[in-house]
Design an enzyme around this catalytic site. Structure first.
Site, mmCIF file in Angstrom:
data_model
loop_
_atom_site.group_PDB
_atom_site.id
_atom_site.type_symbol
_atom_site.label_atom_id
_atom_site.label_comp_id
_atom_site.label_asym_id
_atom_site.label_seq_id
_atom_site.Cartn_x
_atom_site.Cartn_y
_atom_site.Cartn_z
ATOM 1 N N SER A 121 52.062 49.831 -43.315
ATOM 2 C CA SER A 121 51.032 49.018 -42.539
ATOM 3 C C SER A 121 51.293 47.835 -42.595
ATOM 4 O O SER A 121 52.255 47.239 -41.802
ATOM 5 C CB SER A 121 49.862 49.369 -43.504
ATOM 6 N N HIS A 122 49.684 47.220 -43.179
ATOM 7 C CA HIS A 122 49.606 45.635 -43.495
ATOM 8 C C HIS A 122 51.307 44.985 -44.242
ATOM 9 O O HIS A 122 50.696 43.857 -44.530
ATOM 10 C CB HIS A 122 48.363 45.217 -43.407
ATOM 11 N N ASP A 290 47.523 45.302 -36.824
ATOM 12 C CA ASP A 290 48.471 45.179 -38.339
ATOM 13 C C ASP A 290 49.885 46.270 -37.897
ATOM 14 O O ASP A 290 50.442 46.035 -36.243
ATOM 15 C CB ASP A 290 47.963 45.949 -39.221
ATOM 16 N N ASP A 292 51.446 49.039 -37.926
ATOM 17 C CA ASP A 292 51.572 50.030 -37.264
ATOM 18 C C ASP A 292 50.529 50.747 -36.381
ATOM 19 O O ASP A 292 50.519 51.262 -35.251
ATOM 20 C CB ASP A 292 51.149 51.457 -38.625
ATOM 21 N N ASP A 294 47.559 49.993 -36.244
ATOM 22 C CA ASP A 294 46.248 50.647 -36.233
ATOM 23 C C ASP A 294 44.803 49.683 -36.451
ATOM 24 O O ASP A 294 43.611 50.822 -36.810
ATOM 25 C CB ASP A 294 46.234 52.528 -36.983
ATOM 26 N N ARG A 295 44.907 49.249 -37.147
ATOM 27 C CA ARG A 295 43.772 48.213 -37.753
ATOM 28 C C ARG A 295 43.797 46.920 -36.613
ATOM 29 O O ARG A 295 45.015 46.771 -36.211
ATOM 30 C CB ARG A 295 44.084 47.363 -38.889
ATOM 31 N N GLU A 378 36.231 51.353 -40.818
ATOM 32 C CA GLU A 378 35.727 51.160 -42.177
ATOM 33 C C GLU A 378 35.925 49.086 -42.628
ATOM 34 O O GLU A 378 36.791 48.738 -41.597
ATOM 35 C CB GLU A 378 37.506 51.122 -43.061
ATOM 36 N N LYS A 391 42.444 55.625 -37.117
ATOM 37 C CA LYS A 391 42.008 54.716 -36.324
ATOM 38 C C LYS A 391 42.905 53.790 -35.440
ATOM 39 O O LYS A 391 43.765 53.898 -34.843
ATOM 40 C CB LYS A 391 41.692 53.403 -37.454
#
Length: 562
Positions: A121-122, A290, A292, A294-295, A378, A391
């Site tokens: 992720s991040h 981010d 991947d 999703d954010r 979230e 997300k």
């Protein structure tokens, strides 16, 4: 040259004690996967062994990641092990690339038994950075705790794994590949798919692309700036925003996925290039993703920041700007417990059910599968709908652009109108990173004993000219309304009589330390245009006084404030 069936081997191994998948899977330093013998193999075998052999044989599995360092090495091993474990077909994104939202989409489209996402992720990438793996199940969402616990238990006792070491996959060519394996009647198949197309087609059926193209390319178009941070979102943004919706090429930056993300963490919090660009006033709308994809982070002109908690509330209040919801209706809203209560106020006004869940998208997915939930969010820059079970950063950006297209106001004006209509939840999160694990755990245990004592309720805390009285304090526990499973120990909550909240959680415990997170949420009905940190200063003082965090950890301030 030997063209006979490929050999399947069973290799002896020894277990590791630290392969428990967290909320976002298994994440470790790259060196852990490179230097510990069979560390990757053990975890992947544990994933496959957690699936009943009858379900596994001949099944389809989806595989892809964010392009970080070690992704391609891991893909080769995972495909070799999938073949040896009876999987019939593996679908892989072109070059091994699939965003987390796209992987969820592809799992659902091809009715796969699940998918493996390769991402941390991040967190930073590169040889000195992080690598991670997460198992998503047949609904396209993260595995539930019962499954991740099963994976962990298998990993603690594993003695061998199955692999087909001679199998080599071409990730560069879109199309089907077939392999004959010994002791297998049907050939094992690998399908390399366009990383973007299935997901892009899904979005075309959700949003009004003609309206968005007019907003971004028409006579009175707005100017947008999007930072992909050299993560996986780059190809998706280029295809959808630029090629389909007409954004100029200079609207997007850092679009080429890099193994080290250009040397910075692929975290919207660190999108310094975007923030600097937006402060110039040249751009009307800004967004960052981010690693991947999703954010998301949303910015208005001159760098006006939209908190993730406010973002999901604004989307909820304007949800019928999105054609998909005009067709499906709205079944429910949900937020994670640490997220501000801004969404609650929209739910109450619109008489739509509101669910408060623990952190983790799997809880939202369960509600979606039961037809209870349409939109959720979230506080950690995550927003999404029921089109997939993850997300979705680009979906959130297109949702905001749909609102801009319908309302023809600036981001700042839309948010200020929202505050005037509903009041404002001033909100912040303080992260104290790399705290000694034992110290952090002891502090949280003592804090729980303090706040759950009966005498703590009704206590008053005075700071400056404000008095806060405790109305409720607990360790958040969630009973899933769909399957009645209970999730305990989800965060310490102090709720005051005026609705203000202080929440404490531990996150990211590892050999390098723990992150102590303090969330502060305070509601104001009329005084809505003040500085967030100034408004929350009294509650922050109380949060530190109650926890004694500075004294117990030796830390004088948070590592990150969001």
């Amino acid at each position: 040259m030997d063209t006979g069936p490929l050999q399947v081997l069973t290799v002896a191994t020894a277990p590791y004690p630290d392969q428990r998948p967290g909320t976002s899977g298994l994440r470790k330093r790259v060196q852990v996967f490179q230097t510990r013998p069979h560390y990757l193999h053990n975890f992947i075998q544990s994933v496959f062994s957690s699936i009943d052999l009858r379900d596994r044989q001949g099944s389809t599995v989806v595989l892809g990641g964010d392009g970080r360092y070690f992704n391609r090495t891991a893909i080769e091993v995972i495909v070799q092990m999938a073949a040896a474990n009876g999987v019939g077909r593996v679908i892989i994104g072109h070059y091994g690339i699939l965003s987390t939202p796209a992987l969820s989409c592809v799992i659902r489209k091809y009715k796969a038994i699940g998918g493996i996402i390769l991402t941390a992720s991040h967190n930073p990438g590169g040889p000195e950075g992080y690598f991670g793996m997460k198992f998503n199940v047949a609904n396209g969402g993260p595995a539930k705790e019962a499954i991740t616990n099963k994976i962990f238990q298998i990993s603690r006792t594993i003695e061998e794994f199955a692999i087909c070491p001679g199998l080599r996959v071409d990730l560069m060519t879109v199309g089907k590949q077939s392999f004959d394996l010994e002791n297998k009647f049907k050939p094992f198949k690998v399908e390399i798919v366009d990383s973007v197309e299935s997901y892009a087609n899904l979005l075309r059926n959700i949003f009004d692309f003609a309206s968005l193209k007019e907003l971004l390319f028409g006579d009175n178009h707005i100017k947008i700036r999007v930072d992909c941070m050299h993560g996986v979102a780059g190809p998706y943004v280029k295809r959808i925003l630029c090629e389909e919706l007409g954004c100029p090429a200079n609207s997007v930056i850092n679009c080429i996925p890099l193994e080290d993300f250009g040397g910075q963490p692929p975290n919207p919090t660190y999108a310094a290039d975007l923030a600097e660009d937006m402060r110039s006033g040249q751009w009307d709308f800004g967004a960052a993703f981010d690693g991947d994809g999703d954010r998301n982070m949303i910015l208005g002109k001159s760098g006006f920041f939209v908190s993730p908690s406010d973002s999901v509330a604004v989307i909820a209040d304007n949800i019928f700007c999105i054609p998909y919801f005009q067709q499906t209706g709205v079944r429910g809203f949900a937020r994670s417990m640490p997220t501000s209560a801004a969404l609650d106020r929209v739910a109450k006004a619109t008489k739509i059910e509101l669910y408060e869940t623990p952190t983790g998208w799997k809880f939202f997915g369960n509600l979606m599968d039961a037809g209870c939930l349409s939109l959720c969010g979230e506080e950690s820059f995550g927003t999404g709908g029921d089109h997939i079970r993850e997300k979705d950063g680009l979906w959130a950006v297109l949702a905001w652009l749909s609102i801009l297209a319908a309302r023809r106001q600036s981001v700042e004006d839309i948010l200020k109108d929202h505050w005037l209509k509903y009041g404002r939840n001033y909100y912040t999160r303080y992260d104290y990173e790399n705290v000694d694990i034992d110290t952090a755990c002891e502090m949280m245990e003592d804090l729980e004993m303090l706040i759950t004592d009966k005498s703590f309720v009704r206590q008053r805390f005075a700071v400056e000219d404000k008095i806060f009285q405790v109305e409720k304090a607990d360790n958040f526990e969630y009973t899933d309304p769909v399957d009645s499973t209970i999730s305990r120990n989800q965060g310490l909550r102090i709720i005051f009589s005026d609705g203000s909240r202080i929440i404490y959680r531990l996150s990211g415990t590892s050999s390098e330390g723990a992150t102590v997170r303090i969330y502060i949420d305070s509601y104001e009905r009329h005084n809505v245009f003040q500085d967030t940190q100034v408004m929350l200063s009294p509650l922050a003082t109380i949060a530190l006084k109650i926890s004694q965090l500075h004294q117990r950890t030796g830390r004088t301030g948070p590592s990150v404030i969001t």
